[in-house]
Design a protein around this motif. Structure first.
Motif, PDB file in Angstrom:
ATOM      1  N   ASN A  37       0.860  -1.182   0.000  1.00 47.02           N
ATOM      2  CA  ASN A  37       0.000   0.000   0.000  1.00 47.02           C
ATOM      3  C   ASN A  37       0.893   1.227   0.000  1.00 47.02           C
ATOM      4  O   ASN A  37       1.938   1.253   0.661  1.00 47.02           O
ATOM      5  CB  ASN A  37      -0.886   0.018   1.254  1.00 47.02           C
ATOM      6  N   VAL A  38       0.482   2.246  -0.710  1.00 46.58           N
ATOM      7  CA  VAL A  38       1.271   3.470  -0.805  1.00 46.58           C
ATOM      8  C   VAL A  38       0.422   4.648  -0.352  1.00 46.58           C
ATOM      9  O   VAL A  38      -0.742   4.767  -0.736  1.00 46.58           O
ATOM     10  CB  VAL A  38       1.750   3.713  -2.261  1.00 46.58           C
ATOM     11  N   GLY A  39       0.994   5.505   0.481  1.00 45.03           N
ATOM     12  CA  GLY A  39       0.265   6.677   0.952  1.00 45.03           C
ATOM     13  C   GLY A  39       1.176   7.876   1.074  1.00 45.03           C
ATOM     14  O   GLY A  39       2.348   7.742   1.454  1.00 45.03           O
ATOM     15  N   VAL A  40       0.653   9.051   0.749  1.00 47.46           N
ATOM     16  CA  VAL A  40       1.393  10.302   0.908  1.00 47.46           C
ATOM     17  C   VAL A  40       1.047  10.883   2.273  1.00 47.46           C
ATOM     18  O   VAL A  40      -0.122  11.010   2.627  1.00 47.46           O
ATOM     19  CB  VAL A  40       1.050  11.296  -0.216  1.00 47.46           C
ATOM     20  N   VAL A  41       2.074  11.219   3.030  1.00 54.33           N
ATOM     21  CA  VAL A  41       1.912  11.676   4.413  1.00 54.33           C
ATOM     22  C   VAL A  41       2.470  13.089   4.559  1.00 54.33           C
ATOM     23  O   VAL A  41       3.597  13.358   4.132  1.00 54.33           O
ATOM     24  CB  VAL A  41       2.656  10.718   5.371  1.00 54.33           C
ATOM     25  N   THR A  42       1.689  13.986   5.140  1.00 51.77           N
ATOM     26  CA  THR A  42       2.185  15.344   5.369  1.00 51.77           C
ATOM     27  C   THR A  42       3.116  15.369   6.570  1.00 51.77           C
ATOM     28  O   THR A  42       2.954  14.610   7.527  1.00 51.77           O
ATOM     29  CB  THR A  42       1.029  16.340   5.601  1.00 51.77           C
ATOM     30  N   VAL A  43       4.114  16.240   6.511  1.00 48.94           N
ATOM     31  CA  VAL A  43       5.120  16.342   7.567  1.00 48.94           C
ATOM     32  C   VAL A  43       4.690  17.410   8.568  1.00 48.94           C
ATOM     33  O   VAL A  43       4.543  18.583   8.205  1.00 48.94           O
ATOM     34  CB  VAL A  43       6.495  16.712   6.971  1.00 48.94           C
ATOM     35  N   PRO A  44       4.453  17.026   9.833  1.00 45.32           N
ATOM     36  CA  PRO A  44       4.038  18.020  10.834  1.00 45.32           C
ATOM     37  C   PRO A  44       5.106  19.100  10.996  1.00 45.32           C
ATOM     38  O   PRO A  44       6.290  18.805  11.132  1.00 45.32           O
ATOM     39  CB  PRO A  44       3.920  17.194  12.124  1.00 45.32           C
ATOM     40  N   ASP A  45       4.682  20.358  10.948  1.00 43.43           N
ATOM     41  CA  ASP A  45       5.635  21.469  11.045  1.00 43.43           C
ATOM     42  C   ASP A  45       4.928  22.676  11.647  1.00 43.43           C
ATOM     43  O   ASP A  45       4.106  23.334  10.996  1.00 43.43           O
ATOM     44  CB  ASP A  45       6.183  21.819   9.656  1.00 43.43           C
ATOM     45  N   GLU A  46       5.244  22.952  12.915  1.00 44.89           N
ATOM     46  CA  GLU A  46       4.581  24.049  13.628  1.00 44.89           C
ATOM     47  C   GLU A  46       4.906  25.421  13.038  1.00 44.89           C
ATOM     48  O   GLU A  46       4.209  26.403  13.274  1.00 44.89           O
ATOM     49  CB  GLU A  46       4.980  24.011  15.108  1.00 44.89           C
ATOM     50  N   ARG A  47       5.969  25.509  12.252  1.00 46.22           N
ATOM     51  CA  ARG A  47       6.372  26.798  11.672  1.00 46.22           C
ATOM     52  C   ARG A  47       5.353  27.318  10.666  1.00 46.22           C
ATOM     53  O   ARG A  47       5.238  28.533  10.449  1.00 46.22           O
ATOM     54  CB  ARG A  47       7.753  26.658  11.018  1.00 46.22           C
ATOM     55  N   LEU A  48       4.610  26.403  10.045  1.00 46.88           N
ATOM     56  CA  LEU A  48       3.637  26.816   9.034  1.00 46.88           C
ATOM     57  C   LEU A  48       2.550  27.727   9.619  1.00 46.88           C
ATOM     58  O   LEU A  48       2.136  28.691   8.975  1.00 46.88           O
ATOM     59  CB  LEU A  48       3.001  25.583   8.387  1.00 46.88           C
ATOM     60  N   ALA A  49       2.082  27.415  10.822  1.00 48.44           N
ATOM     61  CA  ALA A  49       1.027  28.219  11.452  1.00 48.44           C
ATOM     62  C   ALA A  49       1.524  29.641  11.734  1.00 48.44           C
ATOM     63  O   ALA A  49       0.784  30.617  11.577  1.00 48.44           O
ATOM     64  CB  ALA A  49       0.555  27.554  12.741  1.00 48.44           C
ATOM     65  N   VAL A  50       2.784  29.755  12.134  1.00 49.16           N
ATOM     66  CA  VAL A  50       3.370  31.082  12.403  1.00 49.16           C
ATOM     67  C   VAL A  50       3.481  31.882  11.112  1.00 49.16           C
ATOM     68  O   VAL A  50       3.112  33.063  11.054  1.00 49.16           O
ATOM     69  CB  VAL A  50       4.758  30.928  13.066  1.00 49.16           C
ATOM     70  N   LEU A  51       3.963  31.231  10.059  1.00 48.30           N
ATOM     71  CA  LEU A  51       4.097  31.905   8.766  1.00 48.30           C
ATOM     72  C   LEU A  51       2.737  32.287   8.189  1.00 48.30           C
ATOM     73  O   LEU A  51       2.593  33.314   7.522  1.00 48.30           O
ATOM     74  CB  LEU A  51       4.854  31.007   7.786  1.00 48.30           C
ATOM     75  N   GLN A  52       1.733  31.463   8.454  1.00 54.71           N
ATOM     76  CA  GLN A  52       0.387  31.764   7.976  1.00 54.71           C
ATOM     77  C   GLN A  52      -0.131  33.077   8.570  1.00 54.71           C
ATOM     78  O   GLN A  52      -0.729  33.894   7.878  1.00 54.71           O
ATOM     79  CB  GLN A  52      -0.565  30.614   8.339  1.00 54.71           C
ATOM     80  N   LYS A  53       0.124  33.276   9.857  1.00 54.56           N
ATOM     81  CA  LYS A  53      -0.310  34.517  10.507  1.00 54.56           C
ATOM     82  C   LYS A  53       0.431  35.723   9.954  1.00 54.56           C
ATOM     83  O   LYS A  53      -0.142  36.786   9.734  1.00 54.56           O
ATOM     84  CB  LYS A  53      -0.084  34.415  12.025  1.00 54.56           C
ATOM     85  N   ILE A  54       1.730  35.550   9.715  1.00 55.35           N
ATOM     86  CA  ILE A  54       2.535  36.657   9.182  1.00 55.35           C
ATOM     87  C   ILE A  54       2.098  37.003   7.766  1.00 55.35           C
ATOM     88  O   ILE A  54       1.964  38.176   7.410  1.00 55.35           O
ATOM     89  CB  ILE A  54       4.040  36.284   9.206  1.00 55.35           C
ATOM     90  N   ALA A  55       1.839  35.982   6.948  1.00 58.19           N
ATOM     91  CA  ALA A  55       1.470  36.211   5.543  1.00 58.19           C
ATOM     92  C   ALA A  55      -0.003  36.578   5.374  1.00 58.19           C
ATOM     93  O   ALA A  55      -0.409  37.038   4.303  1.00 58.19           O
ATOM     94  CB  ALA A  55       1.791  34.968   4.721  1.00 58.19           C
TER      95      ALA A  55
END
Length: 367
Positions: free
Chosen positions: A40-58
């Motif tokens: 079975n093959v699956g694509v998994v997202t990599v947890p990264d808390e930095r994205l939430a911070v960048l989202q607020k800035i952008a």
């Protein structure tokens, strides 16, 4: 996209872990050997808390995380290198992945049979490692016989290759994996051409019972694995509870967090496993951040600016002029690119700049 293969003996929790990683029920999980036959093959997202911070800035609503691919591979048994069980298929599937996550059973459960009679994680690791070494030894022996003819005729590349093969053979015969061979950077690069199974980087996932997760490091099975892989594999391990994580699949993020806190933990170990696998593959992340989206881009450690730009679009690499760079830590602390520019933390980098994990970039390029 680079792939990590999930391997292990039957009934150690591989398919349960795969379902947990991919937040799906793609892999059948049952209490009998060879439940997984086709990978079975699956694509998994990599947890990264930095994205939430960048989202607020952008100030954007669109966030795209980095991702890696996991492959759930059929359970291996002793004798796989000679075709026992689903051995040939197992070895062919594992040859296609870039790194290995070996799931090791570290829990007792009379309702889940162990194909070898009792729980013994070190023995389980040795069974799998032995089969991979035997398969590699067979491949090295066959390659040596072919290479010797060219080496005798004076072919310089064949002479170099034969020397490495002759160095590898006694190492493998001593039950040591190819990735622990003392080799030069040139030899490591050449070894990749051999496609050896034990040359692939390995991370060990210690699958513990739900009741043991909060105190996993005190689990005697986990302690055995920790000591063994440090000594014999120069590898890392991550305690996880595949059973817990599989129970979280259908819960909301808030309910899942509450469930874990009731158990005395903040994570089942799967997030750590994903991040560990990402690093095992030699990957790192840089970001682009704007009103349209915040996005994590995956690159190989050591890549220079044009290569990093190329993962967005090949035109960015071929027409690369400059990269505008600010480090994540600086941007998060200062709150905006304007503030970073004012204090000299926003800079221009050229073609020789080696990207760092966490760089936030904007590329200048010729069309």
């Amino acid at each position: 996209m680079l792939k990590a293969g999930i391997v292990g003996l039957p009934n150690v929790g591989k398919s349960t872990l795969f379902n947990a990683l991919t937040r799906s029920r793609k892999a059948e999980a049952a209490n009998y050997p060879f439940c997984t036959i086709d990978p079975n093959v699956g694509v998994v997202t990599v947890p990264d808390e930095r994205l939430a911070v960048l989202q607020k800035i952008a100030k954007t609503n669109v966030v795209i995380p980095a991702a890696i691919e996991f492959v759930d591979i059929a359970g291996l048994v002793a004798g796989a290198s000679k075709g026992e069980g689903l051995g040939n298929q197992f070895l062919a599937n594992i040859r296609e992945v870039d790194a290995i996550v070996q799931v090791v059973r570290c829990f007792e459960d009379p309702d889940v049979v162990h194909t070898m009679g009792a729980v013994d994680p070190v023995r389980d690791i040795e069974v799998i490692t032995t089969e991979l070494i035997l398969a590699d030894l067979d491949a090295v022996t066959k390659r040596m016989s072919k290479t010797q003819k060219s080496a005798k005729s004076g072919d310089k590349e064949a002479i170099i290759e034969l020397a490495l093969l002759q160095k590898l053979e006694p190492h493998l015969n001593a039950s040591k994996t190819a990735n622990t061979l003392d080799s030069t950077p040139e030899e490591k690069a050449l070894m990749k051409l051999f496609q050896l199974l034990t040359a692939k980087p390995v991370l060990f996932a210690c699958n513990v019972a739900e009741s043991d997760l909060a105190t996993a490091e005190a689990n005697p099975f986990v302690q055995q694995v920790a000591e063994f892989v440090r000594t014999h594999h120069d590898a890392a391990y991550v305690p996880i509870s595949a059973k817990i994580e599989s129970e979280l699949i259908d819960l909301t993020a808030e309910d899942a967090k509450a469930f874990l806190l009731d158990l005395g933990v903040s994570d089942s170990g799967v997030s750590s496993l994903i991040r560990g696998t990402y690093q095992l593959l030699g990957l790192q992340t840089y970001f682009t951040a704007g009103e349209k989206e915040v996005r994590a881009w995956t690159i190989v450690k050591g890549w220079k600016a044009p290569q990093a730009a190329g993962v967005i679009h090949t035109d960015f690499e071929s027409g690369f002029i400059k990269a505008e760079i600010v480090g994540y830590e600086d941007l998060a602390r200062l709150g905006s690119t304007a503030a970073a520019r004012e204090v000299g933390k926003y800079r221009l980098e050229g073609k020789e700049y080696v990207f760092k994990d966490g760089d936030v970039a904007l590329f200048r390029f010729n069309n």
